[in-house]
Design an enzyme around this catalytic site. Structure first.
Site, short mmCIF file in Angstrom:
data_model
loop_
_atom_site.label_atom_id
_atom_site.label_comp_id
_atom_site.label_asym_id
_atom_site.label_seq_id
_atom_site.Cartn_x
_atom_site.Cartn_y
_atom_site.Cartn_z
N GLY A 53 0.80 -1.23 0.00
CA GLY A 53 0.00 0.00 0.00
C GLY A 53 0.82 1.26 0.00
O GLY A 53 0.30 2.35 0.22
N HIS A 54 2.14 1.14 -0.25
CA HIS A 54 3.03 2.33 -0.19
C HIS A 54 4.13 2.22 -1.24
O HIS A 54 5.27 1.89 -0.91
CB HIS A 54 3.65 2.43 1.19
CG HIS A 54 4.27 3.77 1.48
ND1 HIS A 54 5.53 4.14 1.05
CD2 HIS A 54 3.80 4.83 2.16
CE1 HIS A 54 5.81 5.36 1.46
NE2 HIS A 54 4.79 5.81 2.13
N TYR A 55 3.88 2.51 -2.46
CA TYR A 55 2.61 2.86 -3.07
C TYR A 55 2.32 1.86 -4.17
O TYR A 55 3.27 1.36 -4.79
CB TYR A 55 2.68 4.26 -3.69
CG TYR A 55 3.10 5.36 -2.76
CD1 TYR A 55 2.23 5.81 -1.76
CD2 TYR A 55 4.35 5.97 -2.87
CE1 TYR A 55 2.59 6.85 -0.92
CE2 TYR A 55 4.72 7.00 -2.03
CZ TYR A 55 3.85 7.43 -1.05
OH TYR A 55 4.22 8.45 -0.21
#
Length: 319
Positions: A53-55
């Site tokens: 989730g990053h990224y």
């Protein structure tokens, strides 16, 4: 051999790796560089869950994970499992180079004005970040955080504000904001995040679950990023910009947030130079301050101007 030299020898003799909780980095002691200096190395594994989730589309190691690695090294230096409530904050941190999963980094510990300083570098010697940790029992004792402020009052039409994922490129499990409560573009923003047990990086600390300090800071920084990108959202780094943690000063920790607690982040814009914004503010739960940020810098750069994560990883493997 002096007591300090003996302790350094003991540390360097113990080369068993220890894994950090958030970054999943395998931390090992290395040979001492000289009097007053201790060295460590850390390998950042590919596939760390948070990095999904990053990224999306441009995996980059969150800056707060690098700060966590430095704190883990300091705990190792002090021969404790973790710093716990001894970790009072971050005096300063300055980022210079991005880090991608799969890379090996080197850490060198020195002291500056009685506080531990960690310099993290790539294997070619390029400095990644310099961080001065605020640790209780060493240097000055941190002062109590400021008095609590009145509860936030959502602005009219708060439900109509864009959701964080409509403005930011962060995605679960590294999306640590729930909603914007109020905003005055280019001036200030208030946002909230409710800590959920078993999710969002919550860890067991001595039998009590809590949100680790690097993620408290990350959550606040995401609120700061929303303010800086409010009029120019960047939900996809592949077509927009990569948000980069440039540095921070005078970050101080208060009471640790527990599951079900709601963090209220208050952010104000100090300066905006186009490619970089300087912000300040605080976070609280109920009537307690949990975080104060004297200054934090966020930069924006097109992904095309930054190294390619896949190519960087292949170079590491080939060495």
């Amino acid at each position: 051999m002096t007591a300090g030299a003996a302790r350094t020898a003991d540390l360097t003799a113990d080369v068993r790796p220890a894994a950090t909780r958030l970054a999943g980095a395998h931390l090992s002691c290395e040979a001492a560089a000289g009097p007053g200096t201790v060295r460590f190395s850390a390998v950042l594994p590919v596939g760390t869950p948070a990095l999904s989730g990053h990224y999306p589309g441009y995996p980059i190691v969150p800056g707060v994970f690098l700060v966590e690695i430095a704190a883990a090294a300091e705990a190792r230096h002090r021969e404790v499992l973790e710093l716990g409530d001894r970790w009072a904050g971050v005096r300063s941190v300055r980022f210079r180079e991005p880090v991608f999963p799969g890379q090996r980094i080197l850490l060198e510990r020195t002291e500056r004005r009685g506080l531990p300083r960690y310099t993290l570098s790539h294997e070619d010697g390029a400095v990644i970040v310099v961080v001065d940790l605020e640790v209780r029992g060493q240097g000055r004792e941190p002062e109590p955080l400021g008095a609590a402020v009145p509860a936030v009052v959502p602005s009219a039409g708060a439900g109509e504000h864009p959701r964080p994922e409509q403005v930011l490129p962060h995605r679960p499990p590294m999306l640590l904001l729930d909603r914007v409560e109020s905003v005055e573009p280019t001036v200030s923003l208030t946002a909230t995040y409710t800590v959920t047990a078993g999710a969002g990086g919550v860890v067991d600390a001595g039998g009590a679950e809590q949100l680790p300090w690097p993620l408290v800071l990350e959550s606040w920084a995401q609120a700061a990023a929303m303010l800086t990108t409010w009029d120019d959202p960047t939900p996809d780094v592949r077509t927009g910009s990569v948000l980069l943690f440039g540095g921070a000063r005078d970050v101080r920790f208060g009471a640790a947030p527990r599951p079900s607690a709601t963090l209220v982040h208050e952010v104000r814009l100090v300066a905006d130079a186009g490619g970089a914004a300087v912000l300040a503010g605080s976070s609280r739960c109920d009537d307690q301050h949990v975080l104060e940020v004297g200054q934090l810098t966020i930069g924006r750069r097109p992904a095309s101007s930054l190294p390619d994560p896949d190519q960087t990883r292949h170079q590491e493997v080939d060495r």
